[in-house]
Design a protein around this motif. Structure first.
Motif, PDB file in Angstrom:
ATOM      1  N   GLU A  82      -1.220   5.741  13.443  1.00 18.94           N
ATOM      2  CA  GLU A  82      -2.224   4.851  13.543  1.00 18.94           C
ATOM      3  C   GLU A  82      -3.304   5.153  12.205  1.00 18.94           C
ATOM      4  OE1 GLU A  82      -5.071   2.172  14.940  1.00 18.94           O
ATOM      5  OE2 GLU A  82      -2.867   2.359  15.177  1.00 18.94           O
ATOM      6  N   LEU A  83      -3.509   6.561  11.852  1.00 23.40           N
ATOM      7  CA  LEU A  83      -4.249   6.769  10.701  1.00 23.40           C
ATOM      8  C   LEU A  83      -3.788   6.074   9.681  1.00 23.40           C
ATOM      9  CD1 LEU A  83      -6.473   8.840  10.303  1.00 23.40           C
ATOM     10  CD2 LEU A  83      -5.003  10.253   9.218  1.00 23.40           C
ATOM     11  N   TYR A  84      -2.515   5.899   9.131  1.00 26.84           N
ATOM     12  CA  TYR A  84      -2.053   5.322   7.977  1.00 26.84           C
ATOM     13  C   TYR A  84      -2.238   3.729   8.175  1.00 26.84           C
ATOM     14  CZ  TYR A  84      -0.957   9.491   5.613  1.00 26.84           C
ATOM     15  OH  TYR A  84      -1.043  10.852   4.991  1.00 26.84           O
ATOM     16  N   ARG A  85      -2.122   3.161   9.144  1.00 30.65           N
ATOM     17  CA  ARG A  85      -2.183   1.893   9.424  1.00 30.65           C
ATOM     18  C   ARG A  85      -3.711   1.389   9.195  1.00 30.65           C
ATOM     19  NH1 ARG A  85      -4.398  -1.984  12.328  1.00 30.65           N
ATOM     20  NH2 ARG A  85      -5.347  -0.372  13.553  1.00 30.65           N
ATOM     21  N   ARG A  86      -4.398   2.252   9.803  1.00 28.63           N
ATOM     22  CA  ARG A  86      -6.007   2.064   9.500  1.00 28.63           C
ATOM     23  C   ARG A  86      -6.403   2.292   8.233  1.00 28.63           C
ATOM     24  NH1 ARG A  86      -9.625   2.525  14.152  1.00 28.63           N
ATOM     25  NH2 ARG A  86      -8.346   2.342  16.140  1.00 28.63           N
ATOM     26  N   LEU A  87      -5.545   3.399   7.635  1.00 30.71           N
ATOM     27  CA  LEU A  87      -6.049   3.474   6.037  1.00 30.71           C
ATOM     28  C   LEU A  87      -5.574   2.139   5.120  1.00 30.71           C
ATOM     29  CD1 LEU A  87      -6.504   5.358   3.531  1.00 30.71           C
ATOM     30  CD2 LEU A  87      -4.366   6.098   3.698  1.00 30.71           C
ATOM     31  N   GLU A 122       3.588   0.931   2.965  1.00 27.82           N
ATOM     32  CA  GLU A 122       3.445  -0.299   3.754  1.00 27.82           C
ATOM     33  C   GLU A 122       4.131  -1.453   2.973  1.00 27.82           C
ATOM     34  OE1 GLU A 122       1.504  -3.961   4.923  1.00 27.82           O
ATOM     35  OE2 GLU A 122       0.977  -2.821   3.322  1.00 27.82           O
ATOM     36  N   TYR A 123       4.874  -2.156   3.723  1.00 26.24           N
ATOM     37  CA  TYR A 123       5.442  -3.233   3.171  1.00 26.24           C
ATOM     38  C   TYR A 123       5.467  -4.339   3.946  1.00 26.24           C
ATOM     39  CZ  TYR A 123       9.945  -2.303   5.210  1.00 26.24           C
ATOM     40  OH  TYR A 123      10.925  -2.031   6.301  1.00 26.24           O
ATOM     41  N   ASP A 124       5.610  -5.596   3.477  1.00 25.18           N
ATOM     42  CA  ASP A 124       5.816  -6.983   4.213  1.00 25.18           C
ATOM     43  C   ASP A 124       7.167  -6.845   4.541  1.00 25.18           C
ATOM     44  OD1 ASP A 124       4.538  -9.529   5.170  1.00 25.18           O
ATOM     45  OD2 ASP A 124       6.475 -10.027   4.129  1.00 25.18           O
ATOM     46  N   ASP A 125       7.774  -7.089   5.821  1.00 24.50           N
ATOM     47  CA  ASP A 125       9.040  -7.571   6.189  1.00 24.50           C
ATOM     48  C   ASP A 125       9.238  -8.765   7.076  1.00 24.50           C
ATOM     49  OD1 ASP A 125      11.498  -7.280   7.022  1.00 24.50           O
ATOM     50  OD2 ASP A 125      11.277  -5.926   8.756  1.00 24.50           O
ATOM     51  N   TYR A 126       9.237  -9.843   6.163  1.00 21.96           N
ATOM     52  CA  TYR A 126       9.135 -11.178   6.805  1.00 21.96           C
ATOM     53  C   TYR A 126       7.956 -11.543   7.564  1.00 21.96           C
ATOM     54  CZ  TYR A 126      14.259 -10.987   5.155  1.00 21.96           C
ATOM     55  OH  TYR A 126      15.337 -10.853   4.199  1.00 21.96           O
ATOM     56  N   ALA A 134      -5.062  -0.833   6.178  1.00 23.90           N
ATOM     57  CA  ALA A 134      -5.609  -2.171   6.633  1.00 23.90           C
ATOM     58  C   ALA A 134      -7.258  -1.950   6.400  1.00 23.90           C
ATOM     59  CB  ALA A 134      -5.486  -2.218   8.026  1.00 23.90           C
ATOM     60  N   GLY A 135      -7.660  -0.690   6.134  1.00 18.57           N
ATOM     61  CA  GLY A 135      -9.042  -0.858   5.688  1.00 18.57           C
ATOM     62  C   GLY A 135     -10.147  -0.619   6.762  1.00 18.57           C
ATOM     63  N   HIS A 180       0.871  -1.053   0.056  1.00 21.23           N
ATOM     64  CA  HIS A 180      -0.012   0.176  -0.177  1.00 21.23           C
ATOM     65  C   HIS A 180       0.908   1.467   0.129  1.00 21.23           C
ATOM     66  CE1 HIS A 180      -2.677  -3.212   1.894  1.00 21.23           C
ATOM     67  NE2 HIS A 180      -3.496  -2.539   1.161  1.00 21.23           N
ATOM     68  N   PHE A 181       0.319   2.418  -0.970  1.00 22.22           N
ATOM     69  CA  PHE A 181       1.426   3.424  -0.708  1.00 22.22           C
ATOM     70  C   PHE A 181       0.572   4.716  -1.003  1.00 22.22           C
ATOM     71  CE2 PHE A 181       3.926   6.391  -3.380  1.00 22.22           C
ATOM     72  CZ  PHE A 181       5.102   6.248  -2.712  1.00 22.22           C
ATOM     73  N   PHE A 182       0.656   5.800  -0.236  1.00 23.69           N
ATOM     74  CA  PHE A 182       0.089   7.138  -0.382  1.00 23.69           C
ATOM     75  C   PHE A 182       0.850   8.248  -0.756  1.00 23.69           C
ATOM     76  CE2 PHE A 182      -1.732  10.734   1.743  1.00 23.69           C
ATOM     77  CZ  PHE A 182      -2.981  10.858   1.109  1.00 23.69           C
ATOM     78  N   MET A 183       0.640   8.889  -1.743  1.00 22.95           N
ATOM     79  CA  MET A 183       1.347  10.102  -2.131  1.00 22.95           C
ATOM     80  C   MET A 183       0.379  11.355  -2.004  1.00 22.95           C
ATOM     81  SD  MET A 183       3.951  11.464  -3.332  1.00 22.95           S
ATOM     82  CE  MET A 183       4.949  10.222  -4.227  1.00 22.95           C
TER      83      MET A 183
END
Length: 796
Positions: free
Chosen positions: A668-673, A637-641, A675-676, A617-620
């Motif tokens: 937390e705002l972007y985590r929620r963004l 947001e990326y997957d790290d192992y 994660a939907g 996921h990416f936000f510009m």
């Protein structure tokens, strides 16, 4: 065989010593200027003396006649050489017997309007530079009489050690404790020594001796200073480390010794700690023969570590997960005095813990190894931080001389500033599956691929377009024996070797040095500065980034952003195999660059695009109050192992002038963004808690003064708070550079946390801290922030 003093035997026995150079100096000995090197050998420290090495500068031979009288008056001589300047004119060497004579010749040349070359290189540096000697050296000569218990060696020749001497340097972490007025209480030692605290007091004062260190008791501050001098003579460390150790600990020791009329003889051979510039107590002015001083803050910054705060407490907590052995860290000055008066064993424990924390930080971050590798690579003194211009000179100059040139004079080629790195207009929005493709060491690779070189520029301008490589702004570069591309090739090969050997400190040191080479050429403080050089690097970078984007889009993918050496590629919301696509793209682009460089210029390409990361996921964001895309700001947001990681670039999350509340909300705002999850309710709940006063602990700003308070003209909030602190308490610490100011925004503006009396301005935090965080996200999701806020405030 020992030869006493300067009374050399007619046929002294020549021998060789190998070791690691700690310090370098040019000193007067019995009226003679000599080079002094302290070298650690397998048999212990040695003071190496080199004689008959005059100060040196160059001038054009046509100017030498005018300077002949000035040089003769200074006791020097002039000698014509086969070398030439960048103007293509033959030069002569101006030899001066001492620093004073050298300054006299420089003044006379300036008065006559004669330009000198390389007149700022000290002889103790030049002696090593010209022989490609950096950290490890092999001196040939003979032993002379010891001085103050340190072996002395008269060297006639030096060369780079043929192999690593395998010497372990003895290091110690040092920390002082003192009163708020600067009177010394104690000093701690930890490291390659027996842990020890020397403290003013008597054993009978101690309720119980601490179990983790010995305490040596002394009667008063003067006795403490004498004990410190004795400790250094007995323990004899090679390296001293600490936290702000030069600007605080060694500076305070120097001032307190001066107060008591003591010579602070803590250098090797009983030499005194001194300062090259009076009252300027900084690392570059420190003079401590035979010992290297490494400041933890400076070296973490040199290795590109970043922290919100570089306080020992903050860095130790971040790296080691532990902190100081004291509860009241923010009021430690008063707490230290209380412990000194009431519980000296506890103060000793605290003192030693600070030493240990610094030691463990150095070990954890490999700063010892990093400092050694940096000195070995650049030829800079061990312990010298920064100095990228000097490092470039050390690397470049001996090669330049061997190709028949002397370096240009400062400011010889004025010109316009060079453009910065390429930054593409972004396409703002919320994306899935963004690939980041980075050019590996782009600027060094451009230098190497396109033969960009100071000497090559001078020669290339004399060659035909067919025989040279084109640059920008009228530059052309010769293909014949370029120097800088060869240096980069050597560094690149060593870095690959370091990676194979898992030598992280060496790899990091090489990376930093390679990336600094462009900055040096673009700096007006470097004698090799020429806008044609720097522009040929940056503008070539622009060309490479634009063409790379075009090739990727020809392959059917959209590039949404590009920045200096990174290209952001959108694969679409339903990408099949992002990793495979990333590898395919870099292989194709690298192949295209190899073909293009060979076909157009018959050059080998060292450009290497790498697949850096896949953001799920990416936000510009857009620019504030605009629909235009931002630059150098994004969240991904990326997957790290198996673990989700969120990266903030240029956002409030990574800036020190935003409150803890803003940083928490943004993360937390972007985590929620991504994660939907629901964001509106989360923001509403926090606004409600803000106005109830439940979040007051997260409203404290913490910012350091970057210069002395009196040097500020504008009244930024932290400056205003600092002025209030200084006026209210009278404590000069609040006016000093580096003072950490904690403040809150009240209805009367910024107030220091310690003295805040007015109500907190919650509207300020809502409009200036929460809204800038929320607006970019809500605008993309078509959520009306003002409407949401209006309804929420009705409920408060």
């Amino acid at each position: 065989m020992s030869v006493p003093g300067n009374h050399h035997l007619s046929s002294p026995v020549t021998s060789v010593i190998s070791g690691r150079i700690l310090t370098r100096a040019n000193r007067l000995e019995q009226g003679q200027s000599v080079l002094e090197y302290y070298v650690v050998t397998a048999q212990g420290p040695v003071q190496v003396i080199v004689r008959d090495q005059p100060w040196l500068a160059f001038c054009h031979q046509q100017d030498a006649l005018q300077l002949k009288r000035a040089v003769a008056q200074a006791g020097g001589q002039i000698k014509p050489l086969s070398l030439k300047s960048f103007q293509g004119q033959a030069v002569s060497a101006l030899y001066s017997p001492s620093a004073r004579a050298h300054r006299q010749v420089r003044r006379m040349a300036t008065d006559m309007g004669i330009r000198l070359f390389e007149d700022d290189i000290r002889p103790e540096q030049r002696f090593l530079i010209e022989r490609f000697v950096a950290l490890d050296a092999e001196f040939s000569g003979y032993e002379v009489e010891c001085l103050a218990g340190v072996r002395r060696f008269e060297a006639q020749r030096v060369r780079c050690a043929s192999q690593d001497p395998g010497i372990s340097l003895k290091a110690v972490s040092v920390d002082l404790e003192c009163s708020m007025q600067g009177e010394l209480y104690s000093i701690g030692f930890f490291g390659d020594v027996v842990p020890l605290v020397i403290m003013v007091g008597q054993a009978g004062e101690a309720k119980a001796a601490p179990s983790d260190c010995d305490i040596q008791w002394v009667s008063d501050e003067k006795a403490l200073l004498e004990a410190i001098i004795a400790w250094f003579a007995a323990a004899d460390p090679d390296i001293i480390i600490g936290w702000s150790i030069v600007g605080f600990d060694l500076s305070l020791l120097s001032r307190r010794a001066q107060h008591h009329g003591l010579a602070l003889a803590i250098g090797r051979g009983g030499s005194e700690l001194g300062w090259k510039v009076a009252d300027k107590h900084r690392p570059e002015t420190l003079d401590l023969p035979g010992r290297v001083v490494l400041d933890g803050i400076d070296w973490l910054k040199a290795a590109f570590f970043q922290f919100d705060s570089f306080s020992l407490q903050s860095v130790a907590s971040a790296l080691l997960g532990k902190g100081k052995a004291i509860d009241k860290v923010d009021d430690r000055g008063e707490e230290i005095t209380r412990l000194f008066l009431e519980d000296k064993p506890a103060l000793a424990r605290y003192n030693l813990m600070d030493c240990q924390l610094v030691w463990e930080i150095f070990a954890h971050t490999h700063l010892f190894e990093f400092a050694l590798e940096r000195a070995r690579l650049t030829g800079l003194e061990l312990g010298r931080v920064g100095a990228s211009v000097a490092a470039f000179t050390h690397l470049y100059l001996p090669h330049l001389h061997r190709q028949g040139y002397v370096a240009p004079a400062m400011g010889a080629v004025p010109g316009q500033d060079s453009p910065g790195g390429y930054v593409m207009d972004s396409l703002p929005g919320l994306y899935r599956n963004i690939l980041v493709l980075d050019f590996k060491s782009l600027y060094p690779s451009i230098i190497r691929s396109f033969l960009i070189d100071p000497k090559g520029l001078i020669e290339g301008l004399q060659e035909s377009e067919q025989d040279s490589v084109p640059g920008f702004r009228g530059a052309r570069f010769s293909r014949k024996q370029p120097i800088l591309p060869g240096i980069i090739a050597t560094l690149a090969a060593r870095r690959e070797e370091a990676k194979r050997d898992d030598n992280a400190p060496l790899s990091q040191a090489i990376k930093i040095i390679m990336n600094s080479l462009y900055g040096v050429l673009g700096s007006s403080g470097c004698v090799f500065h020429d806008t044609r050089l720097a522009s040929s690097i940056t503008l070539r970078g622009h060309e490479i980034m634009r063409q790379t984007r075009a090739w990727i889009e020809e392959l059917g993918y959209q590039v949404i952003y590009g920045d200096t050496d990174s290209t952001f590629v959108w694969l679409g919301d339903e990408a099949a195999d992002a990793d495979a696509t990333g590898k395919m793209l870099v292989n194709r682009v690298n192949e295209l660059w190899r073909d293009r460089l060979w076909q157009e210029w018959q050059l080998e390409s060292f450009l290497e695009l790498e697949y850096e990361r896949h953001y799920r996921h990416f936000f510009m964001p857009t620019l504030r109050h605009s629909a235009e895309g931002s630059k150098k700001r994004y969240v991904g947001e990326y997957d790290d192992y198996g673990q989700s990681r969120i990266v903030f670039k240029g956002m409030e999350q990574v800036r020190s002038d935003w409150s803890p509340l803003a940083k928490r909300l943004q993360h937390e705002l972007y985590r929620r963004l991504f994660a939907g999850e629901d964001m509106v309710a989360y923001i509403k709940d926090n606004i409600d808690a803000l106005f109830k006063g439940d979040l007051d602990d997260e409203l404290v700003f913490r910012k350091r003064l970057r210069r002395k308070l009196v040097d500020y003209s504008a009244s930024a909030p932290h400056v205003k708070a600092a002025r209030v602190l200084l006026e209210s308490t009278g404590d000069p610490v609040w006016g000093q550079r580096g003072a950490r100011i904690e403040y809150v925004m009240t209805i009367q503006g910024a107030e220091p946390l310690q003295l805040s009396r007015q109500p907190i301005d919650y509207e300020y935090y809502l409009e200036k801290q929460i809204r800038p965080i929320v607006d970019p996200v809500f605008s993309v999701l078509d959520i009306n922030y003002s409407e949401m806020l209006g309804k929420q405030l009705l409920l408060i």
